[in-house]
Design a protein around this motif. Sequence first.
Motif, PDB file in Angstrom:
ATOM      1  N   GLY A   1       0.806  -1.211   0.000  1.00  0.00           N
ATOM      2  CA  GLY A   1       0.000   0.000   0.000  1.00  0.00           C
ATOM      3  C   GLY A   1       0.841   1.263   0.000  1.00  0.00           C
ATOM      4  O   GLY A   1       0.335   2.355   0.282  1.00  0.00           O
ATOM      5  N   THR A   2       2.129   1.126  -0.324  1.00  0.00           N
ATOM      6  CA  THR A   2       3.014   2.289  -0.342  1.00  0.00           C
ATOM      7  C   THR A   2       3.051   2.851  -1.759  1.00  0.00           C
ATOM      8  O   THR A   2       3.623   2.238  -2.652  1.00  0.00           O
ATOM      9  N   LEU A   3       2.414   3.984  -1.942  1.00  0.00           N
ATOM     10  CA  LEU A   3       2.338   4.599  -3.272  1.00  0.00           C
ATOM     11  C   LEU A   3       3.104   5.910  -3.218  1.00  0.00           C
ATOM     12  O   LEU A   3       2.759   6.802  -2.445  1.00  0.00           O
ATOM     13  N   LEU A   4       4.149   6.001  -4.022  1.00  0.00           N
ATOM     14  CA  LEU A   4       4.997   7.194  -3.994  1.00  0.00           C
ATOM     15  C   LEU A   4       4.683   8.055  -5.210  1.00  0.00           C
ATOM     16  O   LEU A   4       4.405   7.529  -6.293  1.00  0.00           O
ATOM     17  N   PRO A   5       4.767   9.377  -5.045  1.00  0.00           N
ATOM     18  CA  PRO A   5       4.569  10.246  -6.214  1.00  0.00           C
ATOM     19  C   PRO A   5       5.602   9.923  -7.303  1.00  0.00           C
ATOM     20  O   PRO A   5       6.697   9.456  -7.010  1.00  0.00           O
ATOM     21  N   ASP A   6       5.236  10.190  -8.556  1.00  0.00           N
ATOM     22  CA  ASP A   6       6.119   9.857  -9.680  1.00  0.00           C
ATOM     23  C   ASP A   6       7.459  10.570  -9.617  1.00  0.00           C
ATOM     24  O   ASP A   6       8.444  10.085 -10.163  1.00  0.00           O
ATOM     25  N   ASN A   7       7.493  11.740  -8.972  1.00  0.00           N
ATOM     26  CA  ASN A   7       8.755  12.479  -8.952  1.00  0.00           C
ATOM     27  C   ASN A   7       9.721  11.979  -7.887  1.00  0.00           C
ATOM     28  O   ASN A   7      10.832  12.474  -7.771  1.00  0.00           O
ATOM     29  N   VAL A   8       9.289  10.989  -7.105  1.00  0.00           N
ATOM     30  CA  VAL A   8      10.200  10.410  -6.113  1.00  0.00           C
ATOM     31  C   VAL A   8      10.975   9.278  -6.775  1.00  0.00           C
ATOM     32  O   VAL A   8      10.391   8.360  -7.347  1.00  0.00           O
ATOM     33  N   ARG A   9      12.284   9.357  -6.714  1.00  0.00           N
ATOM     34  CA  ARG A   9      13.129   8.317  -7.290  1.00  0.00           C
ATOM     35  C   ARG A   9      13.207   7.165  -6.293  1.00  0.00           C
ATOM     36  O   ARG A   9      13.423   7.380  -5.100  1.00  0.00           O
ATOM     37  N   VAL A  10      13.032   5.939  -6.783  1.00  0.00           N
ATOM     38  CA  VAL A  10      13.162   4.774  -5.915  1.00  0.00           C
ATOM     39  C   VAL A  10      14.549   4.183  -6.127  1.00  0.00           C
ATOM     40  O   VAL A  10      14.917   3.847  -7.255  1.00  0.00           O
ATOM     41  N   ARG A  11      15.295   4.106  -5.058  1.00  0.00           N
ATOM     42  CA  ARG A  11      16.635   3.541  -5.143  1.00  0.00           C
ATOM     43  C   ARG A  11      16.636   2.192  -4.425  1.00  0.00           C
ATOM     44  O   ARG A  11      16.331   2.109  -3.241  1.00  0.00           O
ATOM     45  N   VAL A  12      16.957   1.134  -5.156  1.00  0.00           N
ATOM     46  CA  VAL A  12      16.975  -0.207  -4.570  1.00  0.00           C
ATOM     47  C   VAL A  12      18.419  -0.560  -4.237  1.00  0.00           C
ATOM     48  O   VAL A  12      19.296  -0.424  -5.081  1.00  0.00           O
ATOM     49  N   VAL A  13      18.643  -0.981  -3.003  1.00  0.00           N
ATOM     50  CA  VAL A  13      20.004  -1.284  -2.554  1.00  0.00           C
ATOM     51  C   VAL A  13      20.077  -2.750  -2.158  1.00  0.00           C
ATOM     52  O   VAL A  13      19.242  -3.244  -1.399  1.00  0.00           O
ATOM     53  N   ASP A  14      21.052  -3.441  -2.706  1.00  0.00           N
ATOM     54  CA  ASP A  14      21.220  -4.872  -2.454  1.00  0.00           C
ATOM     55  C   ASP A  14      22.157  -5.073  -1.267  1.00  0.00           C
ATOM     56  O   ASP A  14      23.335  -4.752  -1.343  1.00  0.00           O
ATOM     57  N   SER A  15      21.613  -5.565  -0.173  1.00  0.00           N
ATOM     58  CA  SER A  15      22.443  -5.926   0.982  1.00  0.00           C
ATOM     59  C   SER A  15      23.306  -7.122   0.601  1.00  0.00           C
ATOM     60  O   SER A  15      22.887  -7.969  -0.185  1.00  0.00           O
ATOM     61  N   THR A  16      24.486  -7.195   1.152  1.00  0.00           N
ATOM     62  CA  THR A  16      25.350  -8.333   0.841  1.00  0.00           C
ATOM     63  C   THR A  16      25.876  -8.961   2.122  1.00  0.00           C
ATOM     64  O   THR A  16      25.661  -8.430   3.220  1.00  0.00           O
ATOM     65  N   ALA A  17      26.593 -10.048   1.951  1.00  0.00           N
ATOM     66  CA  ALA A  17      27.181 -10.720   3.110  1.00  0.00           C
ATOM     67  C   ALA A  17      28.210  -9.822   3.793  1.00  0.00           C
ATOM     68  O   ALA A  17      28.546 -10.027   4.952  1.00  0.00           O
ATOM     69  N   ASP A  18      28.708  -8.831   3.075  1.00  0.00           N
ATOM     70  CA  ASP A  18      29.774  -7.991   3.619  1.00  0.00           C
ATOM     71  C   ASP A  18      29.321  -6.594   4.034  1.00  0.00           C
ATOM     72  O   ASP A  18      30.104  -5.830   4.596  1.00  0.00           O
ATOM     73  N   TYR A  19      28.078  -6.222   3.720  1.00  0.00           N
ATOM     74  CA  TYR A  19      27.599  -4.881   4.056  1.00  0.00           C
ATOM     75  C   TYR A  19      26.078  -4.924   4.195  1.00  0.00           C
ATOM     76  O   TYR A  19      25.393  -5.387   3.295  1.00  0.00           O
ATOM     77  N   ARG A  20      25.584  -4.431   5.326  1.00  0.00           N
ATOM     78  CA  ARG A  20      24.144  -4.488   5.589  1.00  0.00           C
ATOM     79  C   ARG A  20      23.570  -3.082   5.594  1.00  0.00           C
ATOM     80  O   ARG A  20      24.247  -2.140   5.996  1.00  0.00           O
ATOM     81  N   TRP A  21      22.302  -2.983   5.186  1.00  0.00           N
ATOM     82  CA  TRP A  21      21.679  -1.668   5.076  1.00  0.00           C
ATOM     83  C   TRP A  21      20.380  -1.576   5.854  1.00  0.00           C
ATOM     84  O   TRP A  21      19.628  -2.540   5.942  1.00  0.00           O
ATOM     85  N   MET A  22      20.108  -0.397   6.390  1.00  0.00           N
ATOM     86  CA  MET A  22      18.762  -0.093   6.882  1.00  0.00           C
ATOM     87  C   MET A  22      18.393   1.311   6.389  1.00  0.00           C
ATOM     88  O   MET A  22      19.267   2.093   6.000  1.00  0.00           O
ATOM     89  N   VAL A  23      17.089   1.589   6.389  1.00  0.00           N
ATOM     90  CA  VAL A  23      16.588   2.860   5.860  1.00  0.00           C
ATOM     91  C   VAL A  23      16.252   3.793   7.018  1.00  0.00           C
ATOM     92  O   VAL A  23      15.667   3.367   8.020  1.00  0.00           O
TER      93      VAL A  23
END
Lengths: 204, 102
Positions: free
Chosen positions: A137-159
């Motif tokens: 149900g997360t709908l973002l306006p078209d002008n918002v860029r979506v950046r997808v980040v791939d977590s790896t075994a060597d580096y973890r991400w949170m938002v």
Amino acid sequence: MNLLETDSAALLAAVRRVLIAKGVLTDAEIADRIAKTEQASPALGARMVAKGWLEPDYRALLLEDGTKAAETLGIMIRGAPPLGVLENTPLVHNLVVCTLCSCYPRAVLGYPPFWFKSAAYRARAVRDPRGVLAEWGTLLPDNVRVRVVDSTADYRWMVLPQRPAGTEGWDEAQLAAIVREGDMIGVTVPDGARLREKTLYPER
Amino acid sequence: MDKDLFRAHHDLGGVSKFLCEPIDKEPHILTDFDREVDAIRQVLAAKKLMTTDELRRGIEAIPEEDYHRLSYYQRWIRSITDNMLRRGVVTEAELRAALEGQ
């Protein structure tokens, strides 16, 4: 028969029994590790987010060195890969996935949720992130860029999500209470409706 | 694009056969089995008897059909066992004896 194809429950019992019999590990060590692991939960990450919303210096530390920012709050990351924190802004929304497996900042968010480990999420997040977000149900306006980040075994991400409007004057505990697991992975954003409900009925 | 590119079966980013699959967002409570496998992995790592890369290699070595059939922690116990055998921490004979004794 290939030993590895043994029924998983039987395999676990056998491996555990042999490891214990040989003195490699003990029942107490396993129990202790389970207890320690259960202490980590999204509430820890939520505290970091709330503090980042309130304190510019802490926010800067979060974005520069997530591991250090966690340890400042007494969350021990030792032994885990570095933690990076991705800041959502009015123009950029971050979404974290681990396409290869399930790499996840467990020290600050706890066990990864089931869906994070699923083939559908791992396959789709990088190809159709807006479609994935829509399932929550997360709908973002078209002008918002979506950046997808791939977590790896060597580096973890949170938002680090954006602080929602209507939370002016709230303290750290109030703010932390509205930050959910999904907000820190990026499938959701702190929710206005839920927020009003929390404020009106804090026990829920 | 998938046609042109060799993909190992764990490399799921953008893989077309899953693109129409809905995401199961329901919470799944971890079982005792799950917690125990997870904990054993951590204890072995702390004792320097298995690395994350070894765990991953063992998971990625699971044949594709089994990979998708097994649950997450079922893959892990298979990888852990594989790695303990490879390192000689346990032997096949010891494991078989333990399995027969169950």
